[in-house]
Write a protein that holds these residues in place. Structure first.
Motif, PDB file in Angstrom:
ATOM      1  N   SER A  54      18.389 -24.295 -33.903  1.00  0.00           N
ATOM      2  CA  SER A  54      18.152 -25.131 -32.722  1.00  0.00           C
ATOM      3  C   SER A  54      19.334 -25.144 -31.772  1.00  0.00           C
ATOM      4  CB  SER A  54      17.853 -26.558 -33.163  1.00  0.00           C
ATOM      5  OG  SER A  54      18.990 -27.117 -33.803  1.00  0.00           O
ATOM      6  N   GLY A  55      20.483 -24.706 -32.274  1.00  0.00           N
ATOM      7  CA  GLY A  55      21.709 -24.767 -31.471  1.00  0.00           C
ATOM      8  C   GLY A  55      22.446 -26.083 -31.625  1.00  0.00           C
ATOM      9  N   THR A  56      21.893 -26.966 -32.442  1.00  0.00           N
ATOM     10  CA  THR A  56      22.483 -28.302 -32.593  1.00  0.00           C
ATOM     11  C   THR A  56      23.846 -28.259 -33.280  1.00  0.00           C
ATOM     12  OG1 THR A  56      20.280 -29.267 -32.754  1.00  0.00           O
ATOM     13  CG2 THR A  56      22.132 -30.591 -33.558  1.00  0.00           C
ATOM     14  N   ASN A  57      23.938 -27.417 -34.279  1.00  0.00           N
ATOM     15  CA  ASN A  57      25.167 -27.344 -35.077  1.00  0.00           C
ATOM     16  C   ASN A  57      25.874 -26.015 -34.896  1.00  0.00           C
ATOM     17  OD1 ASN A  57      24.688 -29.894 -36.204  1.00  0.00           O
ATOM     18  ND2 ASN A  57      23.334 -28.998 -37.742  1.00  0.00           N
ATOM     19  N   THR A  58      27.192 -26.086 -34.806  1.00  0.00           N
ATOM     20  CA  THR A  58      28.025 -24.894 -34.717  1.00  0.00           C
ATOM     21  C   THR A  58      29.206 -25.034 -35.675  1.00  0.00           C
ATOM     22  OG1 THR A  58      29.321 -25.822 -32.891  1.00  0.00           O
ATOM     23  CG2 THR A  58      27.426 -24.442 -32.311  1.00  0.00           C
ATOM     24  N   ASN A  59      29.805 -23.915 -35.983  1.00  0.00           N
ATOM     25  CA  ASN A  59      30.939 -23.882 -36.894  1.00  0.00           C
ATOM     26  C   ASN A  59      31.862 -22.751 -36.466  1.00  0.00           C
ATOM     27  OD1 ASN A  59      32.509 -24.513 -39.121  1.00  0.00           O
ATOM     28  ND2 ASN A  59      31.392 -23.142 -40.482  1.00  0.00           N
ATOM     29  N   TYR A  60      33.168 -22.986 -36.534  1.00  0.00           N
ATOM     30  CA  TYR A  60      34.143 -21.981 -36.109  1.00  0.00           C
ATOM     31  C   TYR A  60      35.259 -21.858 -37.142  1.00  0.00           C
ATOM     32  CZ  TYR A  60      32.114 -22.718 -31.449  1.00  0.00           C
ATOM     33  OH  TYR A  60      31.257 -22.817 -30.382  1.00  0.00           O
ATOM     34  N   VAL A  61      35.813 -20.668 -37.230  1.00  0.00           N
ATOM     35  CA  VAL A  61      37.042 -20.513 -37.993  1.00  0.00           C
ATOM     36  C   VAL A  61      38.161 -21.146 -37.185  1.00  0.00           C
ATOM     37  CG1 VAL A  61      37.647 -18.269 -36.996  1.00  0.00           C
ATOM     38  CG2 VAL A  61      38.404 -18.862 -39.311  1.00  0.00           C
ATOM     39  N   ASP A  62      39.150 -21.674 -37.871  1.00  0.00           N
ATOM     40  CA  ASP A  62      40.209 -22.428 -37.184  1.00  0.00           C
ATOM     41  C   ASP A  62      40.907 -21.605 -36.099  1.00  0.00           C
ATOM     42  OD1 ASP A  62      41.378 -24.377 -40.065  1.00  0.00           O
ATOM     43  OD2 ASP A  62      39.678 -24.642 -38.705  1.00  0.00           O
ATOM     44  N   SER A  63      41.076 -20.320 -36.339  1.00  0.00           N
ATOM     45  CA  SER A  63      41.858 -19.496 -35.416  1.00  0.00           C
ATOM     46  C   SER A  63      41.200 -19.305 -34.059  1.00  0.00           C
ATOM     47  CB  SER A  63      42.152 -18.142 -36.051  1.00  0.00           C
ATOM     48  OG  SER A  63      40.949 -17.465 -36.334  1.00  0.00           O
ATOM     49  N   VAL A  64      39.909 -19.573 -33.950  1.00  0.00           N
ATOM     50  CA  VAL A  64      39.230 -19.399 -32.658  1.00  0.00           C
ATOM     51  C   VAL A  64      38.748 -20.720 -32.078  1.00  0.00           C
ATOM     52  CG1 VAL A  64      38.460 -17.117 -33.417  1.00  0.00           C
ATOM     53  CG2 VAL A  64      36.864 -19.046 -33.510  1.00  0.00           C
ATOM     54  N   GLN A  65      38.884 -21.785 -32.837  1.00  0.00           N
ATOM     55  CA  GLN A  65      38.457 -23.104 -32.365  1.00  0.00           C
ATOM     56  C   GLN A  65      39.136 -23.420 -31.030  1.00  0.00           C
ATOM     57  OE1 GLN A  65      36.390 -25.327 -34.401  1.00  0.00           O
ATOM     58  NE2 GLN A  65      36.185 -26.421 -32.469  1.00  0.00           N
ATOM     59  N   GLY A  66      38.321 -23.806 -30.052  1.00  0.00           N
ATOM     60  CA  GLY A  66      38.859 -24.124 -28.740  1.00  0.00           C
ATOM     61  C   GLY A  66      38.982 -22.935 -27.804  1.00  0.00           C
ATOM     62  N   ARG A  67      38.874 -21.731 -28.335  1.00  0.00           N
ATOM     63  CA  ARG A  67      38.945 -20.524 -27.490  1.00  0.00           C
ATOM     64  C   ARG A  67      37.591 -19.821 -27.409  1.00  0.00           C
ATOM     65  NH1 ARG A  67      41.937 -16.192 -28.904  1.00  0.00           N
ATOM     66  NH2 ARG A  67      41.704 -16.551 -31.157  1.00  0.00           N
ATOM     67  N   PHE A  68      36.844 -19.833 -28.480  1.00  0.00           N
ATOM     68  CA  PHE A  68      35.537 -19.184 -28.532  1.00  0.00           C
ATOM     69  C   PHE A  68      34.438 -20.237 -28.528  1.00  0.00           C
ATOM     70  CE2 PHE A  68      36.887 -15.087 -30.993  1.00  0.00           C
ATOM     71  CZ  PHE A  68      37.909 -14.880 -30.078  1.00  0.00           C
ATOM     72  N   THR A  69      33.326 -19.889 -27.894  1.00  0.00           N
ATOM     73  CA  THR A  69      32.162 -20.774 -27.878  1.00  0.00           C
ATOM     74  C   THR A  69      30.915 -19.981 -28.224  1.00  0.00           C
ATOM     75  OG1 THR A  69      33.165 -22.173 -26.167  1.00  0.00           O
ATOM     76  CG2 THR A  69      30.794 -22.392 -26.536  1.00  0.00           C
ATOM     77  N   ILE A  70      30.201 -20.442 -29.220  1.00  0.00           N
ATOM     78  CA  ILE A  70      28.942 -19.813 -29.586  1.00  0.00           C
ATOM     79  C   ILE A  70      27.805 -20.640 -28.992  1.00  0.00           C
ATOM     80  CG2 ILE A  70      28.759 -21.029 -31.806  1.00  0.00           C
ATOM     81  CD1 ILE A  70      27.542 -18.427 -32.960  1.00  0.00           C
ATOM     82  N   SER A  71      26.809 -19.955 -28.444  1.00  0.00           N
ATOM     83  CA  SER A  71      25.658 -20.628 -27.858  1.00  0.00           C
ATOM     84  C   SER A  71      24.442 -19.726 -28.012  1.00  0.00           C
ATOM     85  CB  SER A  71      25.909 -20.952 -26.382  1.00  0.00           C
ATOM     86  OG  SER A  71      26.098 -19.753 -25.634  1.00  0.00           O
ATOM     87  N   ARG A  72      23.279 -20.270 -27.675  1.00  0.00           N
ATOM     88  CA  ARG A  72      22.082 -19.459 -27.818  1.00  0.00           C
ATOM     89  C   ARG A  72      21.054 -19.829 -26.769  1.00  0.00           C
ATOM     90  NH1 ARG A  72      20.389 -19.937 -33.653  1.00  0.00           N
ATOM     91  NH2 ARG A  72      18.521 -18.798 -32.972  1.00  0.00           N
ATOM     92  N   ASP A  73      20.226 -18.838 -26.449  1.00  0.00           N
ATOM     93  CA  ASP A  73      19.074 -19.007 -25.579  1.00  0.00           C
ATOM     94  C   ASP A  73      17.867 -18.528 -26.388  1.00  0.00           C
ATOM     95  OD1 ASP A  73      17.034 -18.872 -23.738  1.00  0.00           O
ATOM     96  OD2 ASP A  73      18.282 -18.050 -22.151  1.00  0.00           O
ATOM     97  N   ASN A  74      17.165 -19.458 -26.986  1.00  0.00           N
ATOM     98  CA  ASN A  74      16.071 -19.062 -27.876  1.00  0.00           C
ATOM     99  C   ASN A  74      14.918 -18.391 -27.126  1.00  0.00           C
ATOM    100  OD1 ASN A  74      17.343 -19.836 -30.229  1.00  0.00           O
ATOM    101  ND2 ASN A  74      16.450 -21.884 -30.241  1.00  0.00           N
ATOM    102  N   ALA A  75      14.751 -18.717 -25.867  1.00  0.00           N
ATOM    103  CA  ALA A  75      13.697 -18.064 -25.088  1.00  0.00           C
ATOM    104  C   ALA A  75      13.970 -16.569 -24.932  1.00  0.00           C
ATOM    105  CB  ALA A  75      13.578 -18.726 -23.722  1.00  0.00           C
ATOM    106  N   LYS A  76      15.235 -16.204 -24.965  1.00  0.00           N
ATOM    107  CA  LYS A  76      15.621 -14.796 -24.843  1.00  0.00           C
ATOM    108  C   LYS A  76      15.990 -14.188 -26.197  1.00  0.00           C
ATOM    109  CE  LYS A  76      17.400 -15.247 -20.124  1.00  0.00           C
ATOM    110  NZ  LYS A  76      18.584 -15.070 -19.233  1.00  0.00           N
ATOM    111  N   ALA A  77      15.845 -14.980 -27.269  1.00  0.00           N
ATOM    112  CA  ALA A  77      16.207 -14.508 -28.608  1.00  0.00           C
ATOM    113  C   ALA A  77      17.611 -13.918 -28.612  1.00  0.00           C
ATOM    114  CB  ALA A  77      15.187 -13.484 -29.117  1.00  0.00           C
ATOM    115  N   THR A  78      18.522 -14.638 -27.993  1.00  0.00           N
ATOM    116  CA  THR A  78      19.887 -14.137 -27.822  1.00  0.00           C
ATOM    117  C   THR A  78      20.905 -15.222 -28.154  1.00  0.00           C
ATOM    118  OG1 THR A  78      19.174 -12.613 -26.083  1.00  0.00           O
ATOM    119  CG2 THR A  78      21.523 -13.096 -26.201  1.00  0.00           C
ATOM    120  N   VAL A  79      21.932 -14.815 -28.827  1.00  0.00           N
ATOM    121  CA  VAL A  79      23.089 -15.674 -29.088  1.00  0.00           C
ATOM    122  C   VAL A  79      24.297 -15.066 -28.394  1.00  0.00           C
ATOM    123  CG1 VAL A  79      24.727 -16.391 -30.882  1.00  0.00           C
ATOM    124  CG2 VAL A  79      22.284 -16.717 -31.219  1.00  0.00           C
ATOM    125  N   TYR A  80      25.133 -15.922 -27.849  1.00  0.00           N
ATOM    126  CA  TYR A  80      26.324 -15.478 -27.131  1.00  0.00           C
ATOM    127  C   TYR A  80      27.593 -15.950 -27.845  1.00  0.00           C
ATOM    128  CZ  TYR A  80      22.747 -15.094 -23.533  1.00  0.00           C
ATOM    129  OH  TYR A  80      21.606 -14.787 -22.846  1.00  0.00           O
TER     130      TYR A  80
END
Length: 127
Positions: A54-80
């Motif tokens: 659903s995109g509700t929950n995300t998780n990051y490794v500490d080394s990228v926290q605050g620099r990388f952002t994961i997101s998704r567009d389910n209508a396009k079946a794509t995660v960024y």
């Protein structure tokens, strides 16, 4: 058979940004959790970030926290994976992986939790 395809890699200078995309050939993409992993030269494959169906929950490794952002567009079946403030140590092959999650909004962070993988896209960060 689920197919997963990454795109968006390339060469970027330190401090720059890159956005990776991950597309999966599934009908109910919102029922698939997605993870990004990376493998640097001479090293094993490491977890980077993950997102629930659903995109509700995300998780990051500490080394990228605050620099990388994961997101998704389910209508396009794509995660960024938006990567900012890139450093040479971020140089790696980046892999996208998906798994079917029929219930709940779990996120996953280990390789063996994901049955379907892409072939990867390479990111080189020059100093």
């Amino acid at each position: 058979q689920v197919q997963v395809v990454e795109s968006g890699g390339g060469l970027v200078q330190a401090g720059g940004s890159v956005r990776l995309s991950c597309e999966a050939s599934v009908r109910t993409f919102n029922m698939y959790a997605v993870g990004w992993f990376r493998q640097a030269p001479g090293k094993g494959r490491d977890f980077v970030a993950s997102i629930s169906g659903s995109g509700t929950n995300t998780n990051y490794v500490d080394s990228v926290q605050g620099r990388f952002t994961i997101s998704r567009d389910n209508a396009k079946a794509t995660v960024y994976l938006q990567m900012t403030s890139l450093q040479p140590e971020d140089t790696a092959f980046y892999y996208c992986a998906v798994r079917w999650v029929p219930f709940g909004s779990n996120v996953f962070s280990t390789e063996n939790e994901f049955p379907y993988w892409g072939r990867g896209t390479h990111v080189t960060v020059s100093s």
